[in-house]
Design an enzyme around this catalytic site. Structure first.
Site, PDB file in Angstrom:
ATOM      1  N   LYS A  75       0.849  -1.200   0.000  1.00 52.28           N
ATOM      2  CA  LYS A  75       0.000   0.000   0.000  1.00 52.28           C
ATOM      3  C   LYS A  75       0.883   1.250   0.000  1.00 52.28           C
ATOM      4  CE  LYS A  75      -3.920   2.019   2.591  1.00 52.28           C
ATOM      5  NZ  LYS A  75      -4.839   1.806   3.725  1.00 52.28           N
ATOM      6  N   SER A 150      -9.802   1.839   2.898  1.00 52.37           N
ATOM      7  CA  SER A 150      -8.948   2.644   2.041  1.00 52.37           C
ATOM      8  C   SER A 150      -7.931   1.823   1.257  1.00 52.37           C
ATOM      9  CB  SER A 150      -8.212   3.685   2.890  1.00 52.37           C
ATOM     10  OG  SER A 150      -7.316   3.055   3.794  1.00 52.37           O
ATOM     11  N   SER A 174     -10.057  -0.522   7.073  1.00 54.74           N
ATOM     12  CA  SER A 174      -9.466  -0.374   5.733  1.00 54.74           C
ATOM     13  C   SER A 174      -8.766  -1.605   5.183  1.00 54.74           C
ATOM     14  CB  SER A 174      -8.481   0.798   5.721  1.00 54.74           C
ATOM     15  OG  SER A 174      -9.185   2.007   5.803  1.00 54.74           O
TER      16      SER A 174
END
Length: 482
Positions: A75, A150, A174
């Protein structure tokens, strides 16, 4: 998608080389990225270099660990030295970190192959990956829908088979919510089990890094590699890290599973309820005793979270002012003009909204009314969980109230977007471990997730329940037709 163990077997038996495996992942990324947009940056040269090092070790007769040669997505809010780390924000568009995050350092030392940096909601603020400053990631099961957020880029990359596993961060859901939307496994560890050093902070008392995978075993292997004490993170826990795979047994005899009754009812999609109820029946068939549990303050989680998280964000994001790093507007009239114009141009609307909420909640005269009260509610939610774990080993609920929604459906209504994290937020407020495992599909063929929650540092109980359920069903074996 082969598992970590299968790939390890192929490597050690010299059936395939690490370079071949890396190249295959890079080829798949190249063919799927025009549809999925999971990656902000593909690190092909670095991946092949790392793979060559693994092959050299094998050729020299050295032993390699399970993660050596395994393609992984990271990420893009985890710092990678010399590789852009943008947090999907224009304000960090050209930021090259001068240091490596602890988790990516550990993975590099384990020989894993980083294929790229994945898309996310800007600064990890969002539930659909639609607030990214750069691109819209699609759900691999239906390209018109969101992958969740997210960590939507990581979830879509694993769900679409672009990498074997990936890392995300989970502040209010997330990791678990996009795992649910993309039909994969997503694990949020106990707060402090995994070092946050090098994770760009959103809400420091809530953020935690964790794995995405196709199977519970792969998630357990990846967790074992990234967990552990780190002196550079003041919230890091000094605990022994076991081999998490030893807890993966396919039955639940003598275990007590609590069903959180507050997570069923108004706002829950009937298809989700049906799938989760069937999953609970399956847990019972595996030998678990099912107990209904009430966590009455659970429903205040979202209100408390949307004061605590933005308050911490407003403090954490004050550093992006155009002075030390990140973007800076040219030809400002003075220092204050440079600050305000840089922040206005660099941040997206959701980040600005949260900074303003947080700054307001912390301002003179409002601190006691909002922030202090929210922290007291957080303590009450923790107490609800503590009482529940006196009666049961793990708790279960739906991961998200619905399946993946269409892109654009909720962008004009931030409140309905925030409600997507209804089931996951209380787990972060209490600092507990939670996992989402696939437990079915709705009539449109969209995946549904079952959330399993454990007490502090009881990843073993969470993984056991998740593994037993997974092995008794075949949801995790299905993959989208891309």
């Amino acid at each position: 998608m082969p598992s970590i163990r299968e790939l390890h077997q192929q490597l050690t038996s010299k059936e395939r080389s690490a370079v071949e495996i890396a190249q295959e992942a890079l080829n798949r990324i190249q063919s799927l990225e025009p549809k999925l947009h999971s990656f902000l940056q593909v690190t092909g040269d670095r991946a092949l270099e790392q793979a060559k090092q693994v092959d050299a070790k094998i050729a020299a007769g050295e032993e390699i660990g399970l993660l050596a040669g395994i393609p992984i997505g990271i990420k893009d809010n985890l710092c990678t030295k010399g590789i852009p780390t943008t947090c999907a924000s224009k304000i960090l568009e050209n930021f090259l970190p001068p240091y490596e995050s602890t988790v990516t350092q550990k993975l590099a030392e384990a020989g894993s192959v980083m294929v790229g940096k994945t898309n996310l909601d800007e600064f990890a603020m969002g539930g659909s990956t639609e607030t990214s400053g750069f691109q819209l990631t699609a759900n691999p099961w239906d390209l018109t829908r969101v992958p969740g957020g997210s960590s939507g880029g990581s979830a879509a990359a694993v769900g679409g088979g672009e990498c074997v596993v990936a890392l995300g961060s989970d502040t209010g859901g997330s990791i678990r919510q996009p795992a649910s939307f993309c039909g994969i496994v997503g694990l949020k560890p106990t707060y402090g089990l995994v070092s946050r050093y090098g994770l760009v902070a959103f809400a420091s008392s809530l953020d935690q890094i964790g794995p995405f995978a196709h199977s519970v075993e792969d998630a357990a292997i990846l967790l074992g590699a990234i967990a552990g004490y780190d002196a550079r993170d003041s919230t890091s826990l000094k605990v022994e890290i076991p081999d998490y795979t030893q807890f993966l047994v396919p039955n639940l005899k003598g275990k007590k599973v609590g069903v959180i009754k507050e997570t069923f009812g108004e706002g829950l999609d009937p298809a989700v309820e049906k799938a989760v109820r069937a999953a609970i029946d399956q847990l019972k068939a595996l030998g678990a005793k099912i107990v209904e549990i009430s966590c009455p303050r659970f429903r205040y989680g979202i209100a408390a979270y949307y004061i605590i998280a933005p308050s911490e964000a407003s403090a954490n994001l004050a550093r992006y002012d155009g002075v030390k790093y990140g973007a800076r507007v040219p030809d400002a009239d003075n220092l204050m003009d440079m600050y305000t114009r840089t922040r206005a141009a660099g941040f997206g609307s959701e980040v600005k909204r949260r900074i303003m909420i947080g700054t307001y909640a912390l301002s003179a005269g409002y601190y006691d009314a909002y922030y202090l009260k929210a922290q007291k509610v957080r303590t009450l939610i923790k107490q609800d969980f503590e009482q529940a774990f006196e009666q049961v080993d793990v708790l279960v609920s739906p991961t998200a109230p619905t399946t993946a929604f269409k892109a654009g459906d909720k962008t004009t209504d931030p409140l309905s977007m925030y409600l997507i994290d209804l089931m996951t937020i209380p787990v972060n407020l209490a600092g507990l471990p939670g996992i989402s495992v696939p437990c079915g599909f709705d009539d449109q063929g969209l995946p549904i997730g079952l959330q399993i929650i454990g007490n502090v540092l009881r990843e073993d109980a969470v993984l056991q329940a998740a593994y037993a359920y997974e092995q008794a069903t075949d949801w995790h074996l299905r993959s989208p037709k891309l």
